[in-house]
Write a protein that holds these residues in place. Structure first.
Motif, PDB file in Angstrom:
ATOM      1  N   ARG A 111      -4.143   0.164  -4.521  1.00 22.98           N
ATOM      2  CA  ARG A 111      -3.056   0.104  -3.535  1.00 22.98           C
ATOM      3  C   ARG A 111      -2.566   1.483  -3.110  1.00 22.98           C
ATOM      4  O   ARG A 111      -1.622   1.589  -2.324  1.00 22.98           O
ATOM      5  N   CYS A 112      -3.182   2.545  -3.601  1.00 22.17           N
ATOM      6  CA  CYS A 112      -2.688   3.898  -3.355  1.00 22.17           C
ATOM      7  C   CYS A 112      -3.786   4.750  -2.722  1.00 22.17           C
ATOM      8  O   CYS A 112      -4.939   4.726  -3.163  1.00 22.17           O
ATOM      9  N   SER A 113      -3.408   5.503  -1.684  1.00 19.94           N
ATOM     10  CA  SER A 113      -4.333   6.424  -1.013  1.00 19.94           C
ATOM     11  C   SER A 113      -3.825   7.847  -1.118  1.00 19.94           C
ATOM     12  O   SER A 113      -2.634   8.106  -0.919  1.00 19.94           O
ATOM     13  N   ASP A 114      -4.739   8.759  -1.429  1.00 13.75           N
ATOM     14  CA  ASP A 114      -4.404  10.182  -1.472  1.00 13.75           C
ATOM     15  C   ASP A 114      -4.572  10.746  -0.067  1.00 13.75           C
ATOM     16  O   ASP A 114      -5.662  11.165   0.327  1.00 13.75           O
ATOM     17  N   THR A 115      -3.484  10.785   0.692  1.00  8.48           N
ATOM     18  CA  THR A 115      -3.546  11.198   2.090  1.00  8.48           C
ATOM     19  C   THR A 115      -3.591  12.711   2.237  1.00  8.48           C
ATOM     20  O   THR A 115      -3.727  13.222   3.350  1.00  8.48           O
ATOM     21  N   SER A 116      -3.474  13.453   1.131  1.00  9.17           N
ATOM     22  CA  SER A 116      -3.569  14.911   1.213  1.00  9.17           C
ATOM     23  C   SER A 116      -4.950  15.358   1.689  1.00  9.17           C
ATOM     24  O   SER A 116      -5.129  16.516   2.078  1.00  9.17           O
ATOM     25  N   LYS A 117      -5.913  14.452   1.684  1.00  7.70           N
ATOM     26  CA  LYS A 117      -7.239  14.783   2.196  1.00  7.70           C
ATOM     27  C   LYS A 117      -7.177  15.158   3.680  1.00  7.70           C
ATOM     28  O   LYS A 117      -8.015  15.912   4.164  1.00  7.70           O
ATOM     29  N   VAL A 118      -6.194  14.625   4.382  1.00  6.57           N
ATOM     30  CA  VAL A 118      -6.026  14.945   5.805  1.00  6.57           C
ATOM     31  C   VAL A 118      -5.759  16.431   6.001  1.00  6.57           C
ATOM     32  O   VAL A 118      -6.229  17.045   6.957  1.00  6.57           O
ATOM     33  N   TYR A 119      -4.986  17.028   5.088  1.00  9.08           N
ATOM     34  CA  TYR A 119      -4.646  18.452   5.212  1.00  9.08           C
ATOM     35  C   TYR A 119      -5.280  19.273   4.086  1.00  9.08           C
ATOM     36  O   TYR A 119      -4.704  20.245   3.595  1.00  9.08           O
ATOM     37  N   SER A 120      -6.480  18.872   3.685  1.00  7.41           N
ATOM     38  CA  SER A 120      -7.232  19.622   2.675  1.00  7.41           C
ATOM     39  C   SER A 120      -7.424  21.072   3.142  1.00  7.41           C
ATOM     40  O   SER A 120      -7.744  21.335   4.299  1.00  7.41           O
ATOM     41  N   GLY A 121      -7.227  22.012   2.209  1.00 10.21           N
ATOM     42  CA  GLY A 121      -7.338  23.431   2.543  1.00 10.21           C
ATOM     43  C   GLY A 121      -6.010  24.076   2.898  1.00 10.21           C
ATOM     44  O   GLY A 121      -5.940  25.293   3.080  1.00 10.21           O
ATOM     45  N   TYR A 122      -4.958  23.263   2.991  1.00  8.70           N
ATOM     46  CA  TYR A 122      -3.611  23.762   3.270  1.00  8.70           C
ATOM     47  C   TYR A 122      -2.709  23.473   2.068  1.00  8.70           C
ATOM     48  O   TYR A 122      -2.964  22.550   1.299  1.00  8.70           O
ATOM     49  N   LEU A 123      -1.637  24.236   1.944  1.00  9.62           N
ATOM     50  CA  LEU A 123      -0.729  24.070   0.816  1.00  9.62           C
ATOM     51  C   LEU A 123      -0.034  22.721   0.835  1.00  9.62           C
ATOM     52  O   LEU A 123       0.109  22.054  -0.188  1.00  9.62           O
ATOM     53  N   ASP A 124       0.416  22.320   2.012  1.00 12.15           N
ATOM     54  CA  ASP A 124       1.135  21.052   2.137  1.00 12.15           C
ATOM     55  C   ASP A 124       1.074  20.582   3.579  1.00 12.15           C
ATOM     56  O   ASP A 124       0.478  21.236   4.445  1.00 12.15           O
ATOM     57  N   LEU A 125       1.692  19.457   3.848  1.00 14.80           N
ATOM     58  CA  LEU A 125       1.648  18.876   5.187  1.00 14.80           C
ATOM     59  C   LEU A 125       2.361  19.756   6.207  1.00 14.80           C
ATOM     60  O   LEU A 125       1.939  19.845   7.367  1.00 14.80           O
ATOM     61  N   HIS A 126       3.434  20.420   5.779  1.00 16.59           N
ATOM     62  CA  HIS A 126       4.153  21.292   6.707  1.00 16.59           C
ATOM     63  C   HIS A 126       3.291  22.470   7.136  1.00 16.59           C
ATOM     64  O   HIS A 126       3.252  22.823   8.326  1.00 16.59           O
ATOM     65  N   GLU A 127       2.587  23.095   6.203  1.00 17.14           N
ATOM     66  CA  GLU A 127       1.712  24.201   6.570  1.00 17.14           C
ATOM     67  C   GLU A 127       0.609  23.722   7.503  1.00 17.14           C
ATOM     68  O   GLU A 127       0.264  24.396   8.482  1.00 17.14           O
ATOM     69  N   TYR A 128       0.046  22.569   7.227  1.00 17.42           N
ATOM     70  CA  TYR A 128      -0.983  21.988   8.090  1.00 17.42           C
ATOM     71  C   TYR A 128      -0.438  21.772   9.495  1.00 17.42           C
ATOM     72  O   TYR A 128      -1.101  22.089  10.490  1.00 17.42           O
ATOM     73  N   MET A 129       0.761  21.225   9.586  1.00 15.79           N
ATOM     74  CA  MET A 129       1.368  20.956  10.895  1.00 15.79           C
ATOM     75  C   MET A 129       1.570  22.232  11.704  1.00 15.79           C
ATOM     76  O   MET A 129       1.260  22.286  12.900  1.00 15.79           O
ATOM     77  N   THR A 130       2.078  23.282  11.048  1.00 19.33           N
ATOM     78  CA  THR A 130       2.318  24.542  11.774  1.00 19.33           C
ATOM     79  C   THR A 130       1.015  25.166  12.239  1.00 19.33           C
ATOM     80  O   THR A 130       0.955  25.753  13.327  1.00 19.33           O
ATOM     81  N   LYS A 131      -0.058  25.030  11.452  1.00 14.79           N
ATOM     82  CA  LYS A 131      -1.359  25.581  11.849  1.00 14.79           C
ATOM     83  C   LYS A 131      -1.939  24.796  13.026  1.00 14.79           C
ATOM     84  O   LYS A 131      -2.622  25.365  13.883  1.00 14.79           O
ATOM     85  N   HIS A 191       0.839  -1.199   0.000  1.00 15.47           N
ATOM     86  CA  HIS A 191       0.000   0.000   0.000  1.00 15.47           C
ATOM     87  C   HIS A 191       0.874   1.250   0.000  1.00 15.47           C
ATOM     88  O   HIS A 191       1.933   1.274   0.630  1.00 15.47           O
ATOM     89  N   ILE A 192       0.424   2.262  -0.717  1.00 14.56           N
ATOM     90  CA  ILE A 192       1.183   3.503  -0.897  1.00 14.56           C
ATOM     91  C   ILE A 192       0.329   4.677  -0.436  1.00 14.56           C
ATOM     92  O   ILE A 192      -0.823   4.815  -0.862  1.00 14.56           O
ATOM     93  N   TYR A 193       0.896   5.511   0.420  1.00 13.38           N
ATOM     94  CA  TYR A 193       0.216   6.716   0.881  1.00 13.38           C
ATOM     95  C   TYR A 193       0.919   7.935   0.285  1.00 13.38           C
ATOM     96  O   TYR A 193       2.116   8.139   0.517  1.00 13.38           O
ATOM     97  N   CYS A 194       0.195   8.728  -0.482  1.00 11.88           N
ATOM     98  CA  CYS A 194       0.761   9.927  -1.099  1.00 11.88           C
ATOM     99  C   CYS A 194       0.470  11.143  -0.234  1.00 11.88           C
ATOM    100  O   CYS A 194      -0.694  11.445   0.045  1.00 11.88           O
ATOM    101  N   LEU A 195       1.527  11.842   0.179  1.00  8.53           N
ATOM    102  CA  LEU A 195       1.386  13.027   1.017  1.00  8.53           C
ATOM    103  C   LEU A 195       2.041  14.227   0.328  1.00  8.53           C
ATOM    104  O   LEU A 195       2.886  14.924   0.880  1.00  8.53           O
ATOM    105  N   PHE A 196       1.633  14.460  -0.914  1.00 11.64           N
ATOM    106  CA  PHE A 196       2.191  15.546  -1.700  1.00 11.64           C
ATOM    107  C   PHE A 196       1.443  16.853  -1.430  1.00 11.64           C
ATOM    108  O   PHE A 196       0.324  16.837  -0.906  1.00 11.64           O
ATOM    109  N   PRO A 197       2.032  17.986  -1.806  1.00 12.96           N
ATOM    110  CA  PRO A 197       1.331  19.269  -1.687  1.00 12.96           C
ATOM    111  C   PRO A 197       0.033  19.264  -2.491  1.00 12.96           C
ATOM    112  O   PRO A 197      -0.141  18.467  -3.417  1.00 12.96           O
ATOM    113  N   THR A 198      -0.862  20.160  -2.165  1.00 13.45           N
ATOM    114  CA  THR A 198      -2.158  20.228  -2.836  1.00 13.45           C
ATOM    115  C   THR A 198      -2.107  21.114  -4.077  1.00 13.45           C
ATOM    116  O   THR A 198      -3.110  21.683  -4.479  1.00 13.45           O
ATOM    117  N   THR A 199      -0.933  21.253  -4.677  1.00 13.42           N
ATOM    118  CA  THR A 199      -0.741  22.035  -5.896  1.00 13.42           C
ATOM    119  C   THR A 199      -1.005  21.158  -7.117  1.00 13.42           C
ATOM    120  O   THR A 199      -1.232  19.951  -7.001  1.00 13.42           O
TER     121      THR A 199
END
Length: 260
Positions: free
Chosen positions: A238-258, A213-221
């Motif tokens: 076999r692939c999940s778009d994990t960017s749904k977790v931080y939907s509305g943010y540019l990327d995982l780092h921005e989500y984390m800081t918020k 299984h593959i989890y993609c955590l790319f920016p929402t660009t």
């Protein structure tokens, strides 16, 4: 977007002024952007680099090809102060580089694709059809040889799943969220692959296909979405778009800081 700009060093490596174990200044830079020091990879270094006729002090990691992935908050500020047209050109360049890198993946067999990568074939494109959409500020810089980075969950033992990131800042943000937020919806106990630069995407794509299984955590660009779609199309079910977790943010780092 946490993308990377590639700057080749001279043969003498004159761009690199010093490399040392991560010091207090490096730890402070990471802390300032919300990274928990407890999750920082042990091989993270404090680095001084000469860029744009100025010496910048930041942190860096070595990729699998011996190149250097570098982050410096002051460098990001200086890049942000550049005019908007330069930023748009950076976005277009990244999108075009991504399209070029995918040319080789049209080959039907994995062996042929890897051989083409080794020989440098299949990377030409005349028309991408892309429009000027996003302004992209490079947040990390690759010195010398571009390459992906690989971080196993357990040393010497392969996990069933992997997470794929755009940059090491997103990777460290992922580790910080797992460390500090036990209720996070992010996957855990996964090997981690960091693309570092879109030109490395074919290698990351081939490596992640070895997992159940593959989890993609790319920016929402646009480029982030294209990378996720490419992996998903080649790995049905076999692939999940994990960017749904931080939907509305540019990327995982921005989500984390918020979240902090």
């Amino acid at each position: 977007m946490t993308t990377s700009l590639i700057i080749p060093c001279s043969n003498q490596g004159t761009n690199i002024k010093s490399i040392s174990p991560l010091d207090a200044a490096g730890r402070n830079q990471l802390a300032d952007i919300g990274i928990n020091y407890a999750v920082v990879p042990h091989d993270t270094k404090s680095i001084q680099l000469l860029i744009l006729n100025k010496v910048y002090t930041g942190v860096g990691l070595q990729n699998q090809n011996g190149g250097l992935e570098f982050y410096c908050s002051q460098l990001i500020n200086d890049l942000c102060n550049m005019n908007n047209s330069h930023r748009i050109n950076s976005a277009l360049k990244e999108q075009q580089e991504f399209i070029r890198s995918l040319k080789v993946m049209r080959r039907s067999k994995r062996k042929l694709a890897k051989q083409a990568l080794k020989e440098g074939k299949g990377f030409s494109v005349t028309d991408t059809g892309l429009e000027e959409t996003e302004a992209v500020i490079p947040q990390t810089i690759t010195f010398k040889s571009p390459g992906i980075s690989f971080y196993p969950f357990r040393k010497g033992q392969k996990s069933a799943s992997c997470c794929v990131f755009s940059s090491f800042l997103d990777y460290m943000s992922y580790l910080t969220l797992l460390k500090e937020n036990v209720e996070t919806a992010l996957p855990s106990m996964c090997d981690c692959i960091v693309v570092n630069n879109v030109s490395n995407f074919p290698n990351a794509l081939l490596d992640c296909e070895d997992y159940k299984h593959i989890y993609c955590l790319f920016p929402t660009t646009d480029v982030g979405k294209m990378m996720t779609l490419t992996i998903r199309d080649r790995n049905k079910g076999r692939c999940s778009d994990t960017s749904k977790v931080y939907s509305g943010y540019l990327d995982l780092h921005e989500y984390m800081t918020k979240q902090k």
